[in-house]
Design a protein around this motif. Structure first.
Motif, short mmCIF file in Angstrom:
data_model
loop_
_atom_site.label_atom_id
_atom_site.label_comp_id
_atom_site.label_asym_id
_atom_site.label_seq_id
_atom_site.Cartn_x
_atom_site.Cartn_y
_atom_site.Cartn_z
N ALA A 284 33.75 50.35 36.87
CA ALA A 284 34.50 51.28 37.72
C ALA A 284 35.79 50.60 38.17
O ALA A 284 35.82 49.41 38.45
CB ALA A 284 33.66 51.66 38.94
N THR A 285 36.85 51.37 38.22
CA THR A 285 38.13 50.86 38.67
C THR A 285 38.21 50.96 40.18
O THR A 285 38.06 52.05 40.73
CB THR A 285 39.29 51.66 38.04
OG1 THR A 285 39.16 51.62 36.63
CG2 THR A 285 40.63 51.09 38.45
N PRO A 286 38.42 49.83 40.86
CA PRO A 286 38.51 49.88 42.32
C PRO A 286 39.77 50.63 42.75
O PRO A 286 40.82 50.50 42.14
CB PRO A 286 38.59 48.41 42.74
CG PRO A 286 38.67 47.61 41.50
CD PRO A 286 38.54 48.50 40.33
N LEU A 287 39.63 51.42 43.79
CA LEU A 287 40.77 52.15 44.33
C LEU A 287 41.43 51.32 45.42
O LEU A 287 40.77 50.57 46.12
CB LEU A 287 40.32 53.49 44.91
CG LEU A 287 39.64 54.43 43.91
CD1 LEU A 287 39.12 55.67 44.63
CD2 LEU A 287 40.60 54.83 42.80
N PRO B 206 44.97 39.10 44.38
CA PRO B 206 44.81 38.43 43.09
C PRO B 206 43.43 37.78 42.93
O PRO B 206 42.89 37.73 41.83
CB PRO B 206 45.93 37.40 43.07
CG PRO B 206 46.44 37.30 44.47
CD PRO B 206 46.07 38.56 45.16
N GLU B 207 42.86 37.30 44.02
CA GLU B 207 41.53 36.68 43.94
C GLU B 207 40.46 37.72 43.61
O GLU B 207 39.51 37.43 42.89
CB GLU B 207 41.18 35.95 45.24
CG GLU B 207 41.98 34.69 45.47
CD GLU B 207 43.38 34.94 46.02
OE1 GLU B 207 44.16 33.99 46.06
OE2 GLU B 207 43.70 36.09 46.41
N HIS B 208 40.62 38.93 44.14
CA HIS B 208 39.70 40.01 43.81
C HIS B 208 39.76 40.31 42.31
O HIS B 208 38.73 40.48 41.66
CB HIS B 208 40.03 41.28 44.59
CG HIS B 208 39.70 41.21 46.04
ND1 HIS B 208 40.52 40.62 46.96
CD2 HIS B 208 38.63 41.68 46.73
CE1 HIS B 208 39.98 40.72 48.16
NE2 HIS B 208 38.83 41.36 48.05
N THR B 209 40.97 40.37 41.79
CA THR B 209 41.15 40.65 40.37
C THR B 209 40.56 39.54 39.51
O THR B 209 39.88 39.80 38.52
CB THR B 209 42.65 40.83 40.05
OG1 THR B 209 43.17 41.87 40.88
CG2 THR B 209 42.88 41.19 38.60
N GLN B 210 40.80 38.28 39.91
CA GLN B 210 40.23 37.14 39.18
C GLN B 210 38.71 37.19 39.22
O GLN B 210 38.05 36.95 38.20
CB GLN B 210 40.71 35.82 39.77
CG GLN B 210 42.15 35.49 39.48
CD GLN B 210 42.57 34.21 40.20
OE1 GLN B 210 42.33 34.04 41.38
NE2 GLN B 210 43.20 33.32 39.46
N ALA B 211 38.14 37.47 40.38
CA ALA B 211 36.68 37.54 40.51
C ALA B 211 36.12 38.63 39.61
O ALA B 211 35.11 38.43 38.93
CB ALA B 211 36.29 37.77 41.96
N LEU B 212 36.77 39.78 39.61
CA LEU B 212 36.31 40.88 38.78
C LEU B 212 36.35 40.51 37.30
O LEU B 212 35.42 40.82 36.55
CB LEU B 212 37.16 42.12 39.06
CG LEU B 212 36.62 43.46 38.60
CD1 LEU B 212 35.21 43.70 39.12
CD2 LEU B 212 37.55 44.57 39.06
N ASP B 213 37.39 39.81 36.87
CA ASP B 213 37.49 39.34 35.48
C ASP B 213 36.35 38.38 35.13
O ASP B 213 35.83 38.40 34.02
CB ASP B 213 38.83 38.67 35.22
CG ASP B 213 39.99 39.64 35.15
OD1 ASP B 213 39.73 40.87 34.97
OD2 ASP B 213 41.15 39.20 35.28
N LEU B 214 35.98 37.53 36.09
CA LEU B 214 34.90 36.56 35.85
C LEU B 214 33.54 37.23 35.74
O LEU B 214 32.61 36.65 35.18
CB LEU B 214 34.84 35.54 37.00
CG LEU B 214 36.01 34.57 37.10
CD1 LEU B 214 35.96 33.82 38.43
CD2 LEU B 214 35.97 33.59 35.94
N CYS B 215 33.42 38.44 36.26
CA CYS B 215 32.12 39.12 36.35
C CYS B 215 31.89 40.12 35.23
O CYS B 215 31.08 41.03 35.37
CB CYS B 215 32.00 39.80 37.71
SG CYS B 215 32.03 38.66 39.10
N ARG B 216 32.56 39.95 34.13
CA ARG B 216 32.34 40.87 32.99
C ARG B 216 30.91 40.76 32.48
O ARG B 216 30.33 41.71 32.00
CB ARG B 216 33.32 40.57 31.87
CG ARG B 216 34.73 40.97 32.24
CD ARG B 216 35.67 40.76 31.09
NE ARG B 216 37.03 41.07 31.52
CZ ARG B 216 38.09 40.53 31.02
NH1 ARG B 216 37.98 39.64 30.04
NH2 ARG B 216 39.28 40.85 31.45
N SER C 284 31.85 40.95 48.17
CA SER C 284 31.31 42.10 48.91
C SER C 284 32.33 43.23 48.96
O SER C 284 31.95 44.41 48.92
CB SER C 284 30.85 41.70 50.31
OG SER C 284 31.93 41.39 51.14
N ASP C 285 33.62 42.89 49.02
CA ASP C 285 34.66 43.93 48.94
C ASP C 285 34.53 44.69 47.62
O ASP C 285 34.66 45.92 47.58
CB ASP C 285 36.06 43.32 49.02
CG ASP C 285 36.40 42.76 50.39
OD1 ASP C 285 35.69 43.05 51.38
OD2 ASP C 285 37.40 42.01 50.48
#
Length: 125
Positions: free
Chosen positions: A47-50, A55-65, A89-90
């Protein structure tokens, strides 16, 4: 001031280290809305976050594939676990991540297992 290392972005400096304090990343928040264990597994939902994500959120999301532990995400982001838990948690709150408690095969407090981990850590030092 020396240039940032490739891939680290403008927030890391070779000589000075992190130019932004870790708790600035979480807007000073120290308590995540989701209760994570360091061994909890997190994984992107697709899901794409709204809204705005740092940048840390984006990096974390990339790590969680693929499923990854909270501790591993913190290590890759080079952030304290408390800050990483807030970031994760965000992402859970906006539906971009899912989390599940750690699964153990056997007893996680088994003496032999703990001694093996301790031996491995000692070899690394």
């Amino acid at each position: 001031m020396s240039a940032a290392t490739a891939g680290d972005g403008p927030w890391l400096d070779d000589a000075a280290g992190r130019l932004v304090r870790p708790y600035t990343v979480s807007d000073g928040r120290t308590r995540p809305s989701t209760a994570f264990d360091l061994l909890s597994q997190v994984m992107a939902t697709g899901a794409t976050p709204l809204g705005y994500l740092g940048p840390e959120h984006t990096q974390a999301l990339d790590l969680c594939r693929a499923p990854v532990s909270v501790a591993e995400v913190a290590a890759h982001l080079k952030l304290p676990a408390a800050v990483t838990k807030v970031i994760l948690s965000d992402l859970v709150d906006c539906g971009a991540l899912t989390e599940r408690p750690p699964s153990f095969h056997g007893n996680p407090t088994d003496r032999a297992l703990l001694e093996a981990v301790l031996d491995g850590l000692r070899r690394q030092l």
